[in-house]
Design an enzyme around this catalytic site. Structure first.
Site, PDB file in Angstrom:
ATOM      1  N   LYS A 116      35.619  46.370  54.122  1.00  0.00           N
ATOM      2  CA  LYS A 116      35.029  45.880  52.869  1.00  0.00           C
ATOM      3  C   LYS A 116      33.556  46.279  52.726  1.00  0.00           C
ATOM      4  O   LYS A 116      33.072  46.438  51.601  1.00  0.00           O
ATOM      5  CB  LYS A 116      35.178  44.358  52.762  1.00  0.00           C
ATOM      6  CG  LYS A 116      36.596  43.832  52.984  1.00  0.00           C
ATOM      7  CD  LYS A 116      37.642  44.443  52.072  1.00  0.00           C
ATOM      8  CE  LYS A 116      39.036  44.248  52.637  1.00  0.00           C
ATOM      9  NZ  LYS A 116      40.070  45.078  52.020  1.00  0.00           N
ATOM     10  N   GLU A 200      27.950  37.594  50.111  1.00  0.00           N
ATOM     11  CA  GLU A 200      28.030  37.757  48.657  1.00  0.00           C
ATOM     12  C   GLU A 200      27.619  36.461  47.993  1.00  0.00           C
ATOM     13  O   GLU A 200      27.898  35.377  48.511  1.00  0.00           O
ATOM     14  CB  GLU A 200      29.475  38.052  48.219  1.00  0.00           C
ATOM     15  CG  GLU A 200      29.910  39.490  48.387  1.00  0.00           C
ATOM     16  CD  GLU A 200      31.336  39.730  47.889  1.00  0.00           C
ATOM     17  OE1 GLU A 200      31.801  40.864  48.017  1.00  0.00           O
ATOM     18  OE2 GLU A 200      31.977  38.796  47.383  1.00  0.00           O
ATOM     19  N   HIS A 235      45.561  31.434  48.520  1.00  0.00           N
ATOM     20  CA  HIS A 235      45.464  32.901  48.489  1.00  0.00           C
ATOM     21  C   HIS A 235      46.808  33.592  48.350  1.00  0.00           C
ATOM     22  O   HIS A 235      46.919  34.789  48.590  1.00  0.00           O
ATOM     23  CB  HIS A 235      44.682  33.426  49.691  1.00  0.00           C
ATOM     24  CG  HIS A 235      43.299  32.836  49.770  1.00  0.00           C
ATOM     25  ND1 HIS A 235      42.376  33.029  48.771  1.00  0.00           N
ATOM     26  CD2 HIS A 235      42.710  32.035  50.673  1.00  0.00           C
ATOM     27  CE1 HIS A 235      41.267  32.372  49.078  1.00  0.00           C
ATOM     28  NE2 HIS A 235      41.448  31.749  50.227  1.00  0.00           N
ATOM     29  N   ARG A 292      48.169  50.201  48.001  1.00  0.00           N
ATOM     30  CA  ARG A 292      49.634  50.157  48.125  1.00  0.00           C
ATOM     31  C   ARG A 292      50.232  49.784  46.779  1.00  0.00           C
ATOM     32  O   ARG A 292      49.524  49.417  45.841  1.00  0.00           O
ATOM     33  CB  ARG A 292      50.019  49.072  49.143  1.00  0.00           C
ATOM     34  CG  ARG A 292      49.482  47.699  48.730  1.00  0.00           C
ATOM     35  CD  ARG A 292      50.103  46.526  49.416  1.00  0.00           C
ATOM     36  NE  ARG A 292      49.725  45.285  48.774  1.00  0.00           N
ATOM     37  CZ  ARG A 292      48.619  44.589  48.987  1.00  0.00           C
ATOM     38  NH1 ARG A 292      47.715  45.036  49.850  1.00  0.00           N
ATOM     39  NH2 ARG A 292      48.366  43.476  48.328  1.00  0.00           N
TER      40      ARG A 292
HETATM   41  C1  MV4 Z   1      34.973  35.278  46.287  1.00  0.00           C
HETATM   42  C2  MV4 Z   1      34.985  34.103  45.530  1.00  0.00           C
HETATM   43  C3  MV4 Z   1      33.802  33.700  44.967  1.00  0.00           C
HETATM   44  N1  MV4 Z   1      32.688  34.404  45.145  1.00  0.00           N
HETATM   45  N2  MV4 Z   1      33.838  35.960  46.442  1.00  0.00           N
HETATM   46  C4  MV4 Z   1      39.490  35.032  47.867  1.00  0.00           C
HETATM   47  C5  MV4 Z   1      40.413  36.117  48.266  1.00  0.00           C
HETATM   48  C6  MV4 Z   1      39.548  37.290  48.526  1.00  0.00           C
HETATM   49  N3  MV4 Z   1      40.190  38.468  48.027  1.00  0.00           N
HETATM   50  C7  MV4 Z   1      38.275  37.013  47.824  1.00  0.00           C
HETATM   51  N4  MV4 Z   1      38.297  35.652  47.410  1.00  0.00           N
HETATM   52  C8  MV4 Z   1      37.251  35.101  46.757  1.00  0.00           C
HETATM   53  N5  MV4 Z   1      36.071  35.761  46.870  1.00  0.00           N
HETATM   54  C9  MV4 Z   1      32.726  35.510  45.890  1.00  0.00           C
HETATM   55  N6  MV4 Z   1      31.610  36.198  46.064  1.00  0.00           N
HETATM   56  C10 MV4 Z   1      36.188  33.422  45.380  1.00  0.00           C
HETATM   57  C11 MV4 Z   1      37.319  33.910  46.013  1.00  0.00           C
HETATM   58  C12 MV4 Z   1      38.521  33.154  45.809  1.00  0.00           C
HETATM   59  C13 MV4 Z   1      39.599  33.675  45.097  1.00  0.00           C
HETATM   60  C14 MV4 Z   1      39.573  34.957  44.574  1.00  0.00           C
HETATM   61  C15 MV4 Z   1      40.648  35.470  43.896  1.00  0.00           C
HETATM   62  C16 MV4 Z   1      41.772  34.678  43.709  1.00  0.00           C
HETATM   63  C17 MV4 Z   1      41.837  33.414  44.222  1.00  0.00           C
HETATM   64  C18 MV4 Z   1      40.764  32.896  44.926  1.00  0.00           C
HETATM   65  C19 MV4 Z   1      40.828  31.603  45.440  1.00  0.00           C
HETATM   66  C20 MV4 Z   1      39.759  31.106  46.131  1.00  0.00           C
HETATM   67  C21 MV4 Z   1      38.610  31.877  46.328  1.00  0.00           C
END
Ligand code: MV4
Length: 502
Positions: A116, A200, A235, A292
């Site tokens: 990442k 972040e 998730h 993918r």
């Molecule tokens: C975040 C976020 C808020 N701020 N990054 C969760 C899965 C991973 N792919 C990244 N995720 C998140 N990153 C920042 N800077 C909140 C989440 C997140 C989330 C993102 C997408 C879909 C569902 C989620 C559920 C909780 C937190």
């Protein structure tokens, strides 16, 4: 040209890939673990090879065994599906070394996007918006504190080797910074063998919106618009739809161009997905790229009218893309729900076991990608997702109505499934109105909890009342027995039966 494809996967996605192989006149080969001898993908394929015992790290994840099977059957290519080896750069390389086409991107693209921190650096270089934060691994706490003061609390600490929610930590206040980073680093080391973490800014209550891209080996790259995937539980995506209810034509065009720029930055060539988090003001930030085919690809297929697996195979055959960006448009609305063998009324406990009966929904605008059949025993070794139900309709409102109808018609007995939960999602006002973000499930518990509710109790009481009323009417028509005593028909019936027994 590819004539035979080994599908290095199981379940619904193996069958999904084989269906397109059949349409293209390509032979399909299944591989299966000892637990999957009677699995539907084995029956559907033209040939099948056992690749080891039930646990996936002794079968579906063993590169040598899969390469062996591909050589034995002289497969030209391997399709990895999703999960398992689909984002394993070493596997993509190994296929190439063995002269077998890997139906997916290069190992370079997989590696760059899999880390990442390197992905963030690439995106910054390509002018793709990323969440404000660090672009180097955190080495010293003092520097981290300085950066966090610049971007402001709260922040998220994420594992560079993570993704999909693994190895993340939310930090609200200054006192949590040092222990938070240390904990994230040791968690990342334990989980991924790599302790690199980055920071972040925390985006509160974001949407998860992703763009499908297709790129060929001749420098052509297009996007196939977005998928709204904000309905998630721990998730895990639960519902996906396209178009996103919050998207505007202007933002869509801009995000699509950034998705294409992201894919180009790693010389991408296959189907891929760029994930963004989007705030309520439609500010969007690159999150990660999935290199993918994704579980939710069918909604894009339906609305854009493209078979993504067919395009992956054409790209692997070195063909140029047959679509130009201007050719593509979104037609109508599609929704997908994921059906899990889990008990939604008992904390989503896994519910493997034997399927006694299954009636799949059919009818206008319904697609069902599954693999279970009557009498099939769902093994406990793999993902509990058993199928995907996809509906299409001209408008979002009609698509929601169609999904409710399809869920109503979907009957599975013998195991518990998430179908009742999905019906509750379809009846939740925030979903019906398209006003939801990643906190949807948390924010709507009152609508999503099992209905041990008043309305059910009222129905029960009504049923009992009607029964008592019915009995009393029968009682009032009591006949006079030969000995002159008054006996109800029910009692007489009971007596007759006992007499029969004598
Ligand atoms: C975040 C976020 C808020 N701020 N990054 C969760 C899965 C991973 N792919 C990244 N995720 C998140 N990153 C920042 N800077 C909140 C989440 C997140 C989330 C993102 C997408 C879909 C569902 C989620 C559920 C909780 C937190």
């Amino acid at each position: 040209m590819i004539k035979k494809i080994l599908v290095a996967n199981r379940g619904e996605i193996a069958i999904r890939v084989m269906r397109t192989c059949r349409e293209m006149g390509i032979k399909s080969v299944a591989v299966y673990s000892e637990a999957d001898r009677s699995s539907m993908h084995v029956r559907y394929a033209d040939e099948a090879y056992c690749i080891g015992p039930a646990p996936s790290n002794e079968s579906y994840l063993v590169i040598d065994n899969i390469i062996d099977a591909a050589k034995r059957c002289h497969a030209d290519a391997i399709h990895p599906g999703y999960g398992f080896l689909s984002e394993n750069a070493g596997f993509a390389d190994r296929c190439e070394q063995e002269g077998i086409i890997f139906i997916g991107p290069s190992s370079h693209a997989i590696n760059t996007m899999g880390d990442k921190i390197t992905a963030r650096q690439k995106m910054l270089g390509a002018g793709v918006p990323v969440v404000p934060g660090t672009s180097e691994p955190i080495q010293e706490i003092d520097k981290a504190i300085k950066v966090i003061k610049e971007i402001g609390l709260p922040v998220m600490v994420k594992a560079s080797a993570g993704g999909g929610g693994k190895g993340m930590r939310l930090i609200h206040e200054e006192s949590e910074i040092e222990p938070g980073i240390k904990a994230a680093q040791s968690e990342a080391l334990a989980a991924f063998g790599n302790d690199a973490v980055y920071i972040e800014k925390y985006i509160n209550s974001p949407h998860h919106i992703e763009f499908q891209v297709l790129a060929d080996k001749h420098g052509n790259c297009i996007h196939l618009f977005e998928r709204e995937c904000s309905v998630q539980r721990r998730h895990q995506k639960v519902v996906e739809e396209t178009p996103s209810p919050i998207m505007t034509p202007e933002v869509r065009k801009e995000m699509g161009a950034h998705a294409v720029a992201a894919a180009r930055a790693v010389n991408y060539a296959s189907a891929g997905t760029i994930e963004f988090i989007v705030d309520d003001n439609l500010n969007y930030y690159f999150l990660e790229m999935n290199t993918r085919l994704q579980v939710e690809h069918p909604i894009t297929e339906r609305v854009v009218g493209v078979d993504l697996v067919k395009e992956q195979i054409n790209i692997a055959n070195n063909l140029p893309l047959r679509y130009k960006q201007e050719d593509l448009k979104q037609n109508g609305h599609a929704i997908e729900v994921r059906i899990y063998a889990e008990d939604p009324d008992n904390n989503f406990m896994p519910s493997p076991g034997k399927v006694m009966h299954i009636t799949e929904p059919l009818g206008l605008g319904v697609r069902h990608d599954g693999y279970v059949y009557e009498g099939y025993t769902i093994p406990m070794f793999y993902d509990p997702m058993i199928s995907k139900l996809i509906v299409w309709a001209p408008t979002r409102k009609e698509a929601v109505e169609r999904m409710k109808r399809a869920l109503y018609a979907y009957k599975i007995t013998g195991i518990k499934t998430s179908i009742p939960f999905l019906s509750r999602v379809m009846n939740t006002p925030a979903f019906v109105e398209g006003r939801y973000n990643t906190h949807f499930i948390q924010d709507n518990q009152q609508y999503l909890e099992p209905k041990d509710d008043a309305s059910q109790k009222i129905r029960d009481v009504a049923a009992i009342t009607a029964f008592v009323d019915y009995i009393s009417k029968i009682e009032s028509k009591t006949r006079v027995s030969s000995n002159g005593s008054s006996v109800s028909n029910w009692k007489a019936f009971g007596r007759k039966k006992s007499l029969n027994r004598l």
